[in-house]
Design a protein around this motif. Structure first.
Motif, PDB file in Angstrom:
ATOM      1  N   PHE A  83      62.951 -30.715  17.851  1.00 56.40           N
ATOM      2  CA  PHE A  83      63.552 -29.450  18.315  1.00 56.40           C
ATOM      3  C   PHE A  83      64.171 -29.592  19.716  1.00 56.40           C
ATOM      4  CE2 PHE A  83      62.009 -24.944  19.708  1.00 56.40           C
ATOM      5  CZ  PHE A  83      63.304 -24.481  19.747  1.00 56.40           C
ATOM      6  N   VAL A  84      63.336 -29.903  20.686  1.00 58.03           N
ATOM      7  CA  VAL A  84      63.827 -30.029  22.065  1.00 58.03           C
ATOM      8  C   VAL A  84      64.751 -31.244  22.167  1.00 58.03           C
ATOM      9  CG1 VAL A  84      63.108 -30.369  24.461  1.00 58.03           C
ATOM     10  CG2 VAL A  84      61.750 -28.889  22.967  1.00 58.03           C
TER      11      VAL A  84
ATOM     12  N   ASP B  33      63.668 -42.203  17.505  1.00 61.98           N
ATOM     13  CA  ASP B  33      62.709 -41.349  16.790  1.00 61.98           C
ATOM     14  C   ASP B  33      62.230 -42.115  15.571  1.00 61.98           C
ATOM     15  OD1 ASP B  33      61.534 -39.041  15.208  1.00 61.98           O
ATOM     16  OD2 ASP B  33      62.428 -37.895  16.855  1.00 61.98           O
ATOM     17  N   ARG B  34      61.049 -41.766  15.095  1.00 65.32           N
ATOM     18  CA  ARG B  34      60.596 -42.387  13.852  1.00 65.32           C
ATOM     19  C   ARG B  34      61.327 -41.777  12.660  1.00 65.32           C
ATOM     20  NH1 ARG B  34      57.934 -38.124  12.617  1.00 65.32           N
ATOM     21  NH2 ARG B  34      56.455 -38.294  10.942  1.00 65.32           N
TER      22      ARG B  34
ATOM     23  N   TYR C 282      45.975 -30.710  21.802  1.00 62.85           N
ATOM     24  CA  TYR C 282      47.375 -30.910  22.197  1.00 62.85           C
ATOM     25  C   TYR C 282      47.515 -30.748  23.714  1.00 62.85           C
ATOM     26  CZ  TYR C 282      52.251 -29.617  23.063  1.00 62.85           C
ATOM     27  OH  TYR C 282      53.519 -29.531  23.595  1.00 62.85           O
TER      28      TYR C 282
ATOM     29  N   ASP D 198      58.906 -46.386  16.444  1.00 65.56           N
ATOM     30  CA  ASP D 198      57.693 -45.668  16.826  1.00 65.56           C
ATOM     31  C   ASP D 198      57.427 -45.914  18.311  1.00 65.56           C
ATOM     32  OD1 ASP D 198      54.828 -45.099  17.232  1.00 65.56           O
ATOM     33  OD2 ASP D 198      54.781 -44.887  15.053  1.00 65.56           O
ATOM     34  N   VAL D 199      57.140 -44.858  19.052  1.00 71.50           N
ATOM     35  CA  VAL D 199      56.937 -45.041  20.502  1.00 71.50           C
ATOM     36  C   VAL D 199      55.702 -45.880  20.823  1.00 71.50           C
ATOM     37  CG1 VAL D 199      58.163 -43.020  21.396  1.00 71.50           C
ATOM     38  CG2 VAL D 199      55.795 -42.768  20.643  1.00 71.50           C
TER      39      VAL D 199
ATOM     40  N   VAL E 232      58.980 -22.492  23.415  1.00 72.47           N
ATOM     41  CA  VAL E 232      60.421 -22.647  23.222  1.00 72.47           C
ATOM     42  C   VAL E 232      60.887 -21.984  21.931  1.00 72.47           C
ATOM     43  CG1 VAL E 232      62.302 -24.331  23.238  1.00 72.47           C
ATOM     44  CG2 VAL E 232      60.132 -24.900  24.345  1.00 72.47           C
TER      45      VAL E 232
ATOM     46  N   THR F 218      59.209 -30.829  11.512  1.00 71.11           N
ATOM     47  CA  THR F 218      59.314 -32.272  11.715  1.00 71.11           C
ATOM     48  C   THR F 218      58.119 -32.998  11.103  1.00 71.11           C
ATOM     49  OG1 THR F 218      58.254 -31.984  13.878  1.00 71.11           O
ATOM     50  CG2 THR F 218      60.663 -32.130  13.846  1.00 71.11           C
TER      51      THR F 218
ATOM     52  N   LYS G 236      48.407 -33.436  26.674  1.00 74.20           N
ATOM     53  CA  LYS G 236      49.562 -33.233  27.562  1.00 74.20           C
ATOM     54  C   LYS G 236      49.122 -33.353  29.027  1.00 74.20           C
ATOM     55  CE  LYS G 236      53.190 -32.605  26.247  1.00 74.20           C
ATOM     56  NZ  LYS G 236      54.169 -33.613  25.727  1.00 74.20           N
TER      57      LYS G 236
HETATM   58  N1  LIG Z   1      58.458 -26.642  21.175  1.00 73.38           N
HETATM   59  C1  LIG Z   1      57.765 -26.080  22.171  1.00 73.38           C
HETATM   60  O1  LIG Z   1      57.524 -24.854  22.200  1.00 73.38           O
HETATM   61  C2  LIG Z   1      57.278 -26.930  23.322  1.00 73.38           C
HETATM   62  C3  LIG Z   1      56.573 -26.289  24.358  1.00 73.38           C
HETATM   63  C4  LIG Z   1      56.108 -27.053  25.420  1.00 73.38           C
HETATM   64  C5  LIG Z   1      56.345 -28.413  25.461  1.00 73.38           C
HETATM   65  N2  LIG Z   1      57.007 -29.019  24.442  1.00 73.38           N
HETATM   66  C6  LIG Z   1      57.191 -30.484  24.523  1.00 73.38           C
HETATM   67  O2  LIG Z   1      58.523 -30.828  24.182  1.00 73.38           O
HETATM   68  C7  LIG Z   1      58.531 -32.139  23.581  1.00 73.38           C
HETATM   69  C8  LIG Z   1      59.254 -32.074  22.258  1.00 73.38           C
HETATM   70  O3  LIG Z   1      58.557 -31.204  21.360  1.00 73.38           O
HETATM   71  P1  LIG Z   1      59.284 -30.531  20.134  1.00 73.38           P
HETATM   72  O4  LIG Z   1      58.908 -29.111  20.123  1.00 73.38           O
HETATM   73  O5  LIG Z   1      60.705 -30.914  20.114  1.00 73.38           O
HETATM   74  O6  LIG Z   1      58.516 -31.237  18.913  1.00 73.38           O
HETATM   75  P2  LIG Z   1      59.098 -31.682  17.509  1.00 73.38           P
HETATM   76  O7  LIG Z   1      57.932 -31.879  16.597  1.00 73.38           O
HETATM   77  O8  LIG Z   1      60.179 -30.789  17.034  1.00 73.38           O
HETATM   78  O9  LIG Z   1      59.731 -33.091  17.813  1.00 73.38           O
HETATM   79  C9  LIG Z   1      58.949 -34.236  18.083  1.00 73.38           C
HETATM   80  C10 LIG Z   1      59.712 -35.470  17.628  1.00 73.38           C
HETATM   81  O10 LIG Z   1      58.934 -36.613  17.981  1.00 73.38           O
HETATM   82  C11 LIG Z   1      59.026 -37.536  16.918  1.00 73.38           C
HETATM   83  N3  LIG Z   1      57.845 -38.401  16.923  1.00 73.38           N
HETATM   84  C12 LIG Z   1      56.548 -38.031  16.733  1.00 73.38           C
HETATM   85  N4  LIG Z   1      55.758 -39.105  16.770  1.00 73.38           N
HETATM   86  C13 LIG Z   1      56.552 -40.178  17.005  1.00 73.38           C
HETATM   87  C14 LIG Z   1      56.302 -41.557  17.175  1.00 73.38           C
HETATM   88  N5  LIG Z   1      55.071 -42.072  17.068  1.00 73.38           N
HETATM   89  N6  LIG Z   1      57.360 -42.381  17.438  1.00 73.38           N
HETATM   90  C15 LIG Z   1      58.630 -41.873  17.504  1.00 73.38           C
HETATM   91  N7  LIG Z   1      58.919 -40.569  17.350  1.00 73.38           N
HETATM   92  C16 LIG Z   1      57.895 -39.742  17.103  1.00 73.38           C
HETATM   93  C17 LIG Z   1      59.084 -36.688  15.654  1.00 73.38           C
HETATM   94  O11 LIG Z   1      59.634 -37.387  14.546  1.00 73.38           O
HETATM   95  C18 LIG Z   1      59.921 -35.499  16.122  1.00 73.38           C
HETATM   96  O12 LIG Z   1      61.300 -35.701  15.805  1.00 73.38           O
HETATM   97  C19 LIG Z   1      57.067 -32.539  23.461  1.00 73.38           C
HETATM   98  O13 LIG Z   1      56.724 -33.394  24.519  1.00 73.38           O
HETATM   99  C20 LIG Z   1      56.314 -31.243  23.556  1.00 73.38           C
HETATM  100  O14 LIG Z   1      55.011 -31.437  24.047  1.00 73.38           O
HETATM  101  C21 LIG Z   1      57.492 -28.310  23.378  1.00 73.38           C
END
Ligand SMILES: NC(=O)c1ccc[n+]([C@@H]2O[C@H](COP(=O)([O-])OP(=O)(O)OC[C@H]3O[C@@H](n4cnc5c(N)ncnc54)[C@H](O)[C@@H]3O)[C@@H](O)[C@H]2O)c1
Length: 324
Positions: A11-12, A31-32, A150, A56-57, A180, A188, A154
């Protein structure tokens, strides 16, 4: 600028990659999972250069392939597992492995490759429930008390990276992001807490009545503001702090969001779910939060939310739909 974005297919990630490409940057999207086709199509029309690397990270080899794709000096590390209670119970090893050890692997690669700035989102969830009398979460004023795994990972990651960055002299910023909402949010498979705003937005588009569980108050921030804040942290010539709140700076609740959405989508109806009904718009936080104090990021980078009002954010989101 060339930026490595991990978690780029999330998403972000998608919103930030879009903003970087829109200004002509080169993005190594790691990304994975593959980027969704509609995002690929939209990004191809932007002036920047997109390089996709699957991996994978947690894997040094996969990260080395990302660094081989371009000369990278800045990293935005977004890959994470946003676990709900069921996943916490069944698979804490993977949550800690990806969130903490994955961040450490990215840090190691950053050091080895001469990266100059690492930005990694933290989360409002590190604060837990606001203590009595707290009217805004402050980076130094509010003692972090994360309620679930979670938020615990963090906080651990934020502190781990800040310490290692200081020891090694790498410039690092953690952005404690609010809750967000906005375009590109999707399943995902690794985020168990999709936003209530998305369900309400989809219900409005489909002409369905939205049934809310609890309207939960908090700092709900539009994803395009989050992308702008993260980019501001990547761009800042120097940073004298490691931790920054990144939110809208105001507290709103999901009922307010639905009310404003109804102004934009005539006929959209919403109400609280009755005791015998299944809510279709679900918030996952069982307590109200407060706004985030965003003065620090504003002073350090000039960041100011463009969509702090629900009205502007919803208008922008509707203009981006239906593809997003
Ligand atoms: N969405 C929110 O409301 C929110 C709020 C606060 C903080 N965040 C932070 O923003 C960041 C992004 O979150 P998001 O909401 O986009 O999550 P999301 O689940 O939409 O995206 C996470 C992405 O990470 C990838 N991923 C997961 N494990 C992986 C791995 N081992 N190797 C490679 N890729 C991998 C997934 O495939 C996915 O595309 C995170 O650090 C999250 O903690 C998000």
């Amino acid at each position: 600028m060339t930026v490595l974005v991990t978690g780029a297919a999330g998403f972000v990630g998608l919103a930030t990659v879009e903003a970087l490409l829109a200004r002509g940057d080169t993005v190594v999207a790691f990304d994975r999972a593959a980027l969704p086709e509609d995002a690929r199509g939209a990004f191809a029309r932007l002036p920047g250069t997109l390089i996709e690397v699957a991996g994978d990270v947690r894997s040094a080899e996969d990260l080395a392939r990302a660094f081989a794709a371009a000369e990278i000096r800045r990293i935005l590390h977004l890959a994470v597992i946003t676990a709900g209670p069921a996943r916490e119970k069944s698979d804490p090893e993977t949550i800690v492995g990806v969130n903490v050890l994955g961040a450490l692997a990215v840090f190691r690669a950053a050091l080895a490759q001469g990266v100059t700035r690492l930005v990694s989102p933290s989360s409002v969830s590190v604060y837990g429930a606001p203590p009595p009398g707290c009217t805004a979460f402050g980076e130094d004023e509010t003692w972090p008390r994360p309620a679930a795994l979670y938020g615990i990972t963090k906080l651990a990651t934020e502190q781990m990276l800040a310490r290692l960055a200081a020891v090694h002299g790498l410039s690092f910023a953690a952005a404690r992001i609010g809750s967000v909402y906005g375009p590109w949010e999707r399943e995902t498979g690794v985020r168990d807490t999709l936003s209530a705003h998305r369900s309400a937005f989809l219900a409005a588009q489909r002409g369905e009545v939205a049934l809310l569980n609890r309207p939960t108050r908090g700092d709900h921030v539009y994803v395009r503001d989050v992308a702008a804040g993260l980019i501001a942290l990547l761009d800042a010539p120097s940073l004298d702090r490691a931790v920054f709140n990144l939110g809208s700076g105001v507290a709103t609740d999901v009922a307010e969001f639905c009310r404003v959405l109804a102004h934009h989508v005539p006929g959209f109806r919403w109400r609280a779910a009755g005791p015998q009904e299944t809510a279709t718009v679900v918030t996952h936080v069982p307590f109200d939060r407060v706004a985030m104090d965003i003065r620090r990021i504003r002073e350090a980078t000039g960041f100011q939310p463009r969509f702090a009002g629900l009205d502007q954010a919803i208008a922008d989101w509707l203009a981006a739909a239906p593809s997003q």
